[in-house]
Design a protein around this motif. Structure first.
Motif, mmCIF file in Angstrom:
data_model
loop_
_atom_site.group_PDB
_atom_site.id
_atom_site.type_symbol
_atom_site.label_atom_id
_atom_site.label_comp_id
_atom_site.label_asym_id
_atom_site.label_seq_id
_atom_site.Cartn_x
_atom_site.Cartn_y
_atom_site.Cartn_z
ATOM 1 N N SER A 175 14.848 74.985 43.921
ATOM 2 C CA SER A 175 13.731 75.920 44.002
ATOM 3 C C SER A 175 13.758 76.820 42.776
ATOM 4 C CB SER A 175 13.824 76.759 45.283
ATOM 5 O OG SER A 175 15.022 77.530 45.285
ATOM 6 N N GLY A 210 27.413 80.878 41.128
ATOM 7 C CA GLY A 210 27.415 80.403 42.508
ATOM 8 C C GLY A 210 28.395 79.290 42.812
ATOM 9 N N SER A 221 22.853 79.178 41.203
ATOM 10 C CA SER A 221 21.729 79.866 40.590
ATOM 11 C C SER A 221 21.778 79.698 39.082
ATOM 12 C CB SER A 221 21.769 81.355 40.938
ATOM 13 O OG SER A 221 21.625 81.556 42.325
ATOM 14 N N GLN A 281 20.367 74.729 46.411
ATOM 15 C CA GLN A 281 21.069 74.867 47.681
ATOM 16 C C GLN A 281 21.677 73.518 48.029
ATOM 17 O OE1 GLN A 281 21.495 77.631 49.786
ATOM 18 N NE2 GLN A 281 22.849 76.266 50.944
ATOM 19 N N MET A 282 22.974 73.489 48.166
ATOM 20 C CA MET A 282 23.663 72.239 48.481
ATOM 21 C C MET A 282 24.366 72.368 49.824
ATOM 22 S SD MET A 282 25.212 71.016 44.832
ATOM 23 C CE MET A 282 26.408 72.329 44.768
ATOM 24 N N ASN A 283 24.059 71.468 50.720
ATOM 25 C CA ASN A 283 24.637 71.460 52.060
ATOM 26 C C ASN A 283 25.434 70.179 52.283
ATOM 27 O OD1 ASN A 283 23.194 73.898 52.637
ATOM 28 N ND2 ASN A 283 21.383 72.666 53.098
ATOM 29 N N SER A 300 28.617 74.592 52.343
ATOM 30 C CA SER A 300 27.409 74.768 51.532
ATOM 31 C C SER A 300 27.680 75.713 50.366
ATOM 32 C CB SER A 300 26.282 75.354 52.390
ATOM 33 O OG SER A 300 25.940 74.496 53.453
ATOM 34 N N LEU A 301 26.897 75.531 49.329
ATOM 35 C CA LEU A 301 26.902 76.426 48.189
ATOM 36 C C LEU A 301 25.484 76.575 47.680
ATOM 37 C CD1 LEU A 301 29.982 75.376 45.986
ATOM 38 C CD2 LEU A 301 29.675 77.559 47.179
ATOM 39 N N ARG A 302 25.204 77.723 47.100
ATOM 40 C CA ARG A 302 23.903 77.942 46.463
ATOM 41 C C ARG A 302 24.156 78.308 44.998
ATOM 42 N NH1 ARG A 302 19.679 82.665 46.512
ATOM 43 N NH2 ARG A 302 17.679 81.544 46.484
ATOM 44 N N HIS A 346 17.355 77.844 41.673
ATOM 45 C CA HIS A 346 18.470 77.705 42.602
ATOM 46 C C HIS A 346 18.643 76.256 43.031
ATOM 47 C CE1 HIS A 346 18.480 82.059 42.942
ATOM 48 N NE2 HIS A 346 17.169 81.997 43.141
ATOM 49 N N SER A 395 20.294 68.579 49.482
ATOM 50 C CA SER A 395 20.105 69.641 48.494
ATOM 51 C C SER A 395 18.637 70.019 48.369
ATOM 52 C CB SER A 395 20.628 69.179 47.130
ATOM 53 O OG SER A 395 22.013 68.895 47.184
ATOM 54 N N THR A 396 18.408 71.260 47.993
ATOM 55 C CA THR A 396 17.052 71.745 47.761
ATOM 56 C C THR A 396 17.031 72.553 46.485
ATOM 57 O OG1 THR A 396 16.642 71.900 50.143
ATOM 58 C CG2 THR A 396 15.144 73.091 48.683
#
Length: 124
Positions: A71, A8, A21, A82-84, A17-19, A80, A68-69
Motif C-alpha cells: 500500500s 520495520g 515501511s 504488510q507481511m503475514n 507478521s511484520l509491516r 508499506h 502480503s499487502t
C-alpha cells in the motif's frame, strides 16, 4: 535524486507478521511506481511486490501472494508492505525501489532509486 529509507524489519517467529515501511521526503513520490524486492544470502535479488503511482494497481510475486499487502500513502510519501504468515524462507534483506517508467514490475533494472534495505529474519 530520490532517497528511500526502509524500516520495520526485525526478527519474528514463523507465522508472525511484520509491516515494512519505505519513506521519502520527495514531493514527487506520487509520480513513482514503487516496489519491494528482497535478497537472501547467496541468492539473487527477487521481486516481492509493486504498486502503481495511484495505488490502484498492485502486483505480487507468487511466493507472497495472499500473505502480503502493498500500500502507499502519497500524502505522507510512504509505502508499506504488510507481511503475514511469515515463513523462514521469507528471511532476506528487503529493499524498496522507485521508478518513473516501469513496464516490467518484476525487473529490478527498471527501477531508478533504491533504499539501503531492512533485514527480515523469520525463525522456525
Amino acid at each position: 535524486q530520490v532517497q528511500l529509507v526502509e524500516s520495520g524489519g526485525g526478527l519474528v517467529q514463523a507465522g508472525g507478521s511484520l509491516r515494512l515501511s519505505c519513506a521519502t521526503s520527495r514531493r514527487t513520490f506520487g509520480s513513482y511506481t514503487m516496489g519491494w524486492f528482497r535478497q537472501a544470502p547467496g541468492k539473487e535479488r527477487e521481486f516481492v511486490a509493486a504498486i502503481g503511482w495511484s495505488g490502484s494497481v498492485t502486483h505480487y510475486a507468487d511466493s507472497v501472494k495472499g500473505r502480503s499487502t502493498i500500500s502507499r500513502d502519497n500524502a505522507k510519501y510512504t509505502m508499506h508492505l504488510q507481511m503475514n504468515s511469515l515463513k523462514p524462507e521469507d528471511t532476506a534483506v528487503y529493499y524498496c525501489a522507485a521508478g518513473l517508467t516501469i513496464v516490467e514490475y518484476e525487473s529490478g533494472y527498471e527501477y531508478d532509486y533504491w533504499g539501503q534495505g531492512t533485514q527480515v529474519t523469520v525463525s522456525s
